[in-house]
Design an enzyme around this catalytic site. Sequence first.
Site, mmCIF file in Angstrom:
data_model
loop_
_atom_site.group_PDB
_atom_site.id
_atom_site.type_symbol
_atom_site.label_atom_id
_atom_site.label_comp_id
_atom_site.label_asym_id
_atom_site.label_seq_id
_atom_site.Cartn_x
_atom_site.Cartn_y
_atom_site.Cartn_z
ATOM 1 N N LYS A 1 34.339 -23.784 41.131
ATOM 2 C CA LYS A 1 32.959 -23.548 41.018
ATOM 3 C C LYS A 1 32.448 -22.623 40.328
ATOM 4 C CE LYS A 1 32.345 -21.287 45.693
ATOM 5 N NZ LYS A 1 31.737 -21.395 46.817
ATOM 6 N N GLY B 1 46.895 -3.265 45.643
ATOM 7 C CA GLY B 1 48.307 -3.252 45.228
ATOM 8 C C GLY B 1 48.703 -4.891 45.588
ATOM 9 N N HIS C 1 36.751 -8.663 55.669
ATOM 10 C CA HIS C 1 37.433 -8.420 54.611
ATOM 11 C C HIS C 1 38.544 -9.202 54.393
ATOM 12 C CE1 HIS C 1 39.547 -6.537 51.205
ATOM 13 N NE2 HIS C 1 40.684 -6.572 51.680
ATOM 14 N N ARG D 1 46.772 -8.919 58.889
ATOM 15 C CA ARG D 1 47.434 -8.787 57.754
ATOM 16 C C ARG D 1 47.540 -7.499 57.454
ATOM 17 N NH1 ARG D 1 45.633 -8.248 51.922
ATOM 18 N NH2 ARG D 1 43.529 -8.344 52.267
ATOM 19 N N LEU D 2 48.678 -7.145 56.438
ATOM 20 C CA LEU D 2 48.889 -5.792 56.069
ATOM 21 C C LEU D 2 48.163 -5.822 54.746
ATOM 22 C CD1 LEU D 2 52.452 -4.643 56.899
ATOM 23 C CD2 LEU D 2 50.144 -4.285 58.192
ATOM 24 N N GLY D 3 47.609 -4.798 54.226
ATOM 25 C CA GLY D 3 47.008 -4.604 52.689
ATOM 26 C C GLY D 3 48.095 -4.867 51.892
ATOM 27 N N GLN E 1 40.019 -10.156 59.608
ATOM 28 C CA GLN E 1 40.053 -8.760 59.202
ATOM 29 C C GLN E 1 38.841 -7.995 58.795
ATOM 30 O OE1 GLN E 1 42.998 -7.166 56.032
ATOM 31 N NE2 GLN E 1 43.871 -6.708 57.795
ATOM 32 N N HIS F 1 38.050 -4.482 57.335
ATOM 33 C CA HIS F 1 38.779 -3.306 56.468
ATOM 34 C C HIS F 1 38.041 -2.037 56.683
ATOM 35 C CE1 HIS F 1 40.049 -1.055 53.171
ATOM 36 N NE2 HIS F 1 40.683 -1.871 52.772
ATOM 37 N N GLY G 1 40.387 -24.545 42.979
ATOM 38 C CA GLY G 1 40.282 -23.023 43.014
ATOM 39 C C GLY G 1 41.130 -22.397 41.839
ATOM 40 N N PHE H 1 50.639 2.098 51.334
ATOM 41 C CA PHE H 1 49.582 1.354 52.071
ATOM 42 C C PHE H 1 49.841 1.091 53.384
ATOM 43 C CE2 PHE H 1 46.444 -1.877 50.223
ATOM 44 C CZ PHE H 1 46.200 -1.048 48.944
ATOM 45 N N VAL I 1 39.878 -11.583 41.298
ATOM 46 C CA VAL I 1 39.566 -10.304 40.284
ATOM 47 C C VAL I 1 39.297 -9.134 40.973
ATOM 48 C CG1 VAL I 1 37.771 -9.559 38.518
ATOM 49 C CG2 VAL I 1 38.643 -11.919 38.458
ATOM 50 N N LEU J 1 33.933 -2.986 48.475
ATOM 51 C CA LEU J 1 35.318 -2.174 49.342
ATOM 52 C C LEU J 1 35.736 -0.794 48.495
ATOM 53 C CD1 LEU J 1 37.857 -2.885 51.035
ATOM 54 C CD2 LEU J 1 39.062 -3.361 48.658
ATOM 55 N N ARG K 1 44.781 -2.161 59.376
ATOM 56 C CA ARG K 1 43.502 -1.979 59.574
ATOM 57 C C ARG K 1 42.807 -2.383 60.673
ATOM 58 N NH1 ARG K 1 43.392 -5.446 53.606
ATOM 59 N NH2 ARG K 1 43.917 -3.616 52.401
ATOM 60 N N GLU L 1 44.425 -17.679 50.248
ATOM 61 C CA GLU L 1 43.855 -17.159 51.240
ATOM 62 C C GLU L 1 43.252 -18.286 52.283
ATOM 63 O OE1 GLU L 1 41.094 -13.731 50.920
ATOM 64 O OE2 GLU L 1 40.294 -14.336 53.103
ATOM 65 N N GLU M 1 42.164 0.596 50.238
ATOM 66 C CA GLU M 1 43.331 1.193 51.267
ATOM 67 C C GLU M 1 44.041 2.124 50.175
ATOM 68 O OE1 GLU M 1 44.587 -0.832 54.751
ATOM 69 O OE2 GLU M 1 46.556 -0.537 53.959
HETATM 70 C C1 LIG Z 1 37.397 -6.772 47.689
HETATM 71 C C2 LIG Z 1 38.645 -7.242 47.848
HETATM 72 C C3 LIG Z 1 39.776 -6.437 47.347
HETATM 73 C C4 LIG Z 1 40.928 -6.851 47.763
HETATM 74 N N1 LIG Z 1 42.144 -6.172 47.529
HETATM 75 C C5 LIG Z 1 43.404 -6.664 47.813
HETATM 76 C C6 LIG Z 1 44.490 -6.192 47.196
HETATM 77 O O1 LIG Z 1 44.359 -4.885 46.880
HETATM 78 N N2 LIG Z 1 45.662 -6.376 47.746
HETATM 79 C C7 LIG Z 1 45.778 -7.804 48.406
HETATM 80 O O2 LIG Z 1 47.101 -8.207 48.550
HETATM 81 N N3 LIG Z 1 44.857 -8.313 48.508
HETATM 82 C C8 LIG Z 1 43.620 -8.024 48.264
HETATM 83 N N4 LIG Z 1 42.569 -8.817 48.623
HETATM 84 C C9 LIG Z 1 42.737 -10.078 49.262
HETATM 85 C C10 LIG Z 1 42.885 -10.857 48.233
HETATM 86 O O3 LIG Z 1 42.369 -10.397 46.927
HETATM 87 C C11 LIG Z 1 42.439 -12.520 48.166
HETATM 88 O O4 LIG Z 1 43.001 -12.731 49.805
HETATM 89 C C12 LIG Z 1 43.111 -13.431 47.310
HETATM 90 O O5 LIG Z 1 42.838 -12.715 45.880
HETATM 91 C C13 LIG Z 1 42.513 -14.875 47.335
HETATM 92 O O6 LIG Z 1 42.879 -15.394 46.431
HETATM 93 P P1 LIG Z 1 42.837 -17.014 46.395
HETATM 94 O O7 LIG Z 1 43.544 -17.473 44.956
HETATM 95 O O8 LIG Z 1 43.440 -17.534 47.532
HETATM 96 O O9 LIG Z 1 41.387 -17.432 46.147
HETATM 97 P P2 LIG Z 1 40.023 -16.593 45.297
HETATM 98 O O10 LIG Z 1 40.512 -15.633 44.247
HETATM 99 O O11 LIG Z 1 39.050 -16.213 46.441
HETATM 100 O O12 LIG Z 1 39.524 -18.121 44.797
HETATM 101 C C14 LIG Z 1 38.792 -19.064 45.260
HETATM 102 C C15 LIG Z 1 38.550 -19.997 44.317
HETATM 103 O O13 LIG Z 1 38.199 -21.511 44.808
HETATM 104 C C16 LIG Z 1 37.270 -21.990 44.054
HETATM 105 N N5 LIG Z 1 36.413 -22.736 44.967
HETATM 106 C C17 LIG Z 1 35.826 -22.400 46.145
HETATM 107 N N6 LIG Z 1 35.219 -23.396 46.736
HETATM 108 C C18 LIG Z 1 35.178 -24.402 45.670
HETATM 109 C C19 LIG Z 1 34.549 -25.638 45.598
HETATM 110 N N7 LIG Z 1 33.833 -26.207 46.572
HETATM 111 N N8 LIG Z 1 34.639 -26.472 44.490
HETATM 112 C C20 LIG Z 1 35.491 -25.849 43.365
HETATM 113 N N9 LIG Z 1 36.119 -24.544 43.265
HETATM 114 C C21 LIG Z 1 35.896 -23.970 44.517
HETATM 115 C C22 LIG Z 1 36.367 -20.665 43.605
HETATM 116 O O14 LIG Z 1 35.677 -20.946 42.387
HETATM 117 C C23 LIG Z 1 37.590 -19.813 43.140
HETATM 118 O O15 LIG Z 1 38.170 -20.049 41.970
HETATM 119 C C24 LIG Z 1 41.275 -8.351 48.509
HETATM 120 C C25 LIG Z 1 40.002 -9.010 48.828
HETATM 121 C C26 LIG Z 1 38.868 -8.417 48.295
HETATM 122 C C27 LIG Z 1 37.450 -9.538 48.886
#
Ligand SMILES: Cc1cc2nc3c(=O)[nH]c(=O)nc-3n(C[C@H](O)[C@H](O)[C@H](O)COP(=O)(O)OP(=O)(O)OC[C@H]3O[C@@H](n4cnc5c(N)ncnc54)[C@H](O)[C@@H]3O)c2cc1C
Length: 571
Positions: A39, A53, A349, A384-386, A234, A236, A13, A120, A48, A246, A280, A373, A249
Amino acid sequence: MTEVLSYDVLIMGSGLAGLRAALSAASVDRSLSIAVISKVQVMRSHSVSAEGGTAAVLFEEEGDNRESHVYDTIRGSDFLADQDVAERLVSNVPYEIYQLDHWGMPWSRRSDGRIDQRKFGGYSFPRATYAQDKVGFYEMQTLYDTCLRHENIHFLNEWFCTSILSDGSSFRGFTAIEMKTGEFVIIKSLAGIICTGGAGRIYGFSTYAHSSTPDGLDMAYRKGLALKDMEFVQFHPSGILPSGILITEGARGEGGYLVNNQGERFMKRYAPEKLELAPRDVVSRAMIREIQEGKGFKHETGIDCLKLDLSHLGAERIKEKLAGIREIGIKFSGIDVINEAIEVRPVCHYMMGGIHTNIEGETEMSGLWCAGEAACNSTHGANRLGANSTSECLVWGNITGKHAAEHAQRVKDRTMTLPEQQIIEEEKRIYDGIFHGRGEMNPYEIKKRLAELMDSKAYVFRDGNTLAEALKEVKELKRASWRHVDDKAYEYNTNYINVMEIDSIARISEIVLVGALNRQESRGAHARIDYPSRDDVNYLKHTLAYYSHEGPELRWYPVQITRYAPVERKY
Ligand SMILES: Cc1cc2nc3c(=O)[nH]c(=O)nc-3n(C[C@H](O)[C@H](O)[C@H](O)COP(=O)(O)OP(=O)(O)OC[C@H]3O[C@@H](n4cnc5c(N)ncnc54)[C@H](O)[C@@H]3O)c2cc1C
C-alpha cells in the site's frame, strides 16, 4: 468488468519479510511469476526505520554460542516462545547476515574488516549486527536492489489489499484497490504470503509509521484464521516526546543510561546485573514505577517522563555510531544528545502477536503463509528481545518464500476457479458499507478515541476493571455510525483507504483487550496489577482469537517446550 491479474506467488507487504520472501521464491524457480503488493512505495515500509541491529551469533571463537542466543530469546519471552521456533531462528540467522553481506549490505565493521556487533537488551553477548543506527534502511535498500535484478519479481506499489480469497480451504488470491485509479482488482495466485507488518498504530503514542495499521491481521481474522497472543504488546523504554519517535536501544547498548529526577541511575534497583540492558518489558515497568513514585520529570507538554543520558559518550562516538538518533533528537525534541539528556517514555513498539502459523510459517489455510511482524510463529512469546525481529523477518521471509514457490510449482497445472460470491460480497462491504456508507460521526475522531483508549487503558500496567471499561468503549465505538468517506474521488483517495484502516483498527483493538482481560497473570509485556505473578499452571499457553460477529472467540494453544523448563526471570 472487474480486472483480474494472475501470478504464481503473491506477497502482500514489501517490508523486510516481503522482500526476503520474494528473493527466496525467485531462487526456487526463475520461471515463476512473483508479485509484491504494497500500500506504500517499497522504501516507505516501516522496516526502513529499524535502527539498532539484527541479532545473530557470529563470533563463536570469541565466546558467543547459539545455545545462549536460544536461551536469551526464551528467557526474554518469559517462557512463552515455542522453543523449537527459537532454535530455528538462531540456527538460520547467521546465514542471513552473510547473505545480505554478499548482496552488498554495508554492515558496520571492526578495524580488522570483520562485521561488528553491539550490545542489546536481554542478551548475554554483543549480538546486534548493525549498520550505524540505520540497519533497516540499509537492509531494505540491499534487498530491494537485489529484487530489481530479478525479472520475475513484479512490484505493485500503492495498491491496497482488502481481503483474502479462498475456495473454502485453499488460497486463491487477494482483492485490492489500485490507489492511482481507485479500481477494484482481483489478483489471483497459486500461493500467497502475508507480510503486512505490525499493528502499532492501534496506539497513539507509537514508534510505528502511520501506515502500520492492522489490515493484514484483520483480513486473516475476517477469513476465519486465528490471531495468536494479541494481548502481548511491547512498550519500548525510549520514545521521545511528544511524537513517540524511537531512540534505539543501541543508544543504551553503546553506554547510554536512564536517570530519574534525583539524578539516580535507577535501573540498578530493578535489574542489578543488566541495568538499562535488561529486556524492554523490565525497563519499561521500572520507568513507570519511578514516575508513579514521583521521581519522573515533566515534559513541557505536561507528560511524565525520564531522561536518557548519552552525553558522557562524547561527540565523536555519537556522530560515528548514533548519528540518526542525534538528528532525530535535534529535529523532533530540540535536544542535541551530545550535550544534554533527552526526555523519554515507554512507547508502543512491537506486537508479539499476529496471524497464527506453525514453525514453517504456514497459516491454517492451504497455500497461504505469513512472515515478519504480522506473523505469530511464536519466536518471541510474551516479550521480544530487541534486534530479534529483523532477524525473524529475514529467516521466515526466506522459509516462507521457498515453501510458497514449491507449492506453486506443485499446483501449477491444476485449474483454479475464482470464488465469485466472495468477490461480490467484498465489493459490497467496501463500496456499499464504507465508501457509500451513511455514518454520521467523523471516522478520524473514532480513530483518535480508539488510540486514546489503548494508550491509557492497555499500556505497560493493566488491570481488569480498566481493561473492561476500555473494551466496553471500544465495542460502542465499533457499533457507532461512522463508516463513510467524505472524499468521493476515485484517484488516490487516501480518505477511503484511511477509513478501511480504521475499520481494522477497531476490530483488532478489541482482540488485544479481550486477550488481555482473559489472561489473568503477568507474563512478559503483559503486566496485570491485579494478577502480579506469572501463573504457569493456568497460563503457560498461547491465546488464539477467532472471528465471530459478537467479538473474538478465544481458545488456548499449547507452547512447545523442548529443553528449557520455565524458571523465574532475573536480570
Ligand atoms: C522505529 C522502529 C525501529 C525498529 N528497530 C528495530 C531494530 O533495530 N531491530 C529489530 O530487529 N527490529 C526493529 N524494529 C522492528 C522491526 O523493524 C519490524 O518488526 C519489522 O521491520 C517489520 O517488518 P515486516 O516486513 O514484517 O513489515 P513492515 O516493514 O512493517 O511492512 C509492512 C508492509 O505491508 C504492507 N501492507 C500493510 N497493509 C497492507 C494492505 N492492506 N495492502 C497492501 N499492503 C499492505 C505495507 O505497505 C508494507 O510494505 C523496529 C521497529 C520500529 C517501528
